[in-house]
Design a protein around this motif. Structure first.
Motif: not given
Length: 159
Positions: A9-14, A130-136, A17-21, A2-7
């Motif tokens: 809450d904080v999750v385990d990710a490769p 929906t609010v995504v962080e880090p949005e940019a 991958a970028m992790v976003a909430t 994955a290049n991006l994991v969006m959840a």
């Protein structure tokens, strides 16, 4: 992979991958569902007693959000997810409403209820965004991925 994991809450990710909430946030009140409908301020229903109606997968989240917005949920009426409301359903909900109260619902349910609702009882939906962080950073990653989707010319669909 994955290049991006969006959840939510904080999750385990490769590690690559970028992790976003992605969190839901109340944005205001609407009495019709439209991309151009400007929501009324959250304070518009603050302190108001309501009958809350939801036909969604996790109605408790909706009820909690209403209460977080200062709305007093006097009655909760839960219908199955994707419920097709009938005139009988509307009459049942209206019987729960006391003087001065309104009916609060989700935008998903407002679309269905508007078709059968009378005009005697105030009906509004709490708009959720929906609010995504880090949005940019997420936008930059998505734009890069989309630009990579362009197929090279000369493929079978270009003929």
């Amino acid at each position: 992979r994955a290049n991006l994991v969006m959840a939510p809450d904080v999750v385990d990710a490769p590690a690559t991958a970028m992790v976003a909430t992605a969190r839901a946030r109340a944005a205001g009140w609407v009495d019709r569902v439209s991309a151009t409908a400007s929501p009324a301020a959250l304070d518009a229903w603050r302190g108001r007693d309501v009958v809350a109606v939801a036909g969604i997968a996790r109605p408790e989240r909706f009820f909690d959000t209403l209460e977080d917005c200062g709305v007093r949920v006097r009655e909760r009426r839960v219908f199955p997810d994707h419920h097709r409301y009938t005139a009988k359903d509307w009459a049942e909900v209206c019987r729960l409403v006391c003087d001065g109260e309104g009916i609060a619902t989700t935008e998903k349910d407002l679309v269905k209820l508007r078709a059968i609702a009378g005009r005697d009882t105030p009906l509004a939906a709490l708009r959720i965004e929906t609010v995504v962080e880090p949005e940019a950073d997420v936008i930059r990653l998505l734009r890069a991925a989309i630009s990579g989707l362009d197929a090279p010319p000369g493929g079978p669909h270009d003929r």
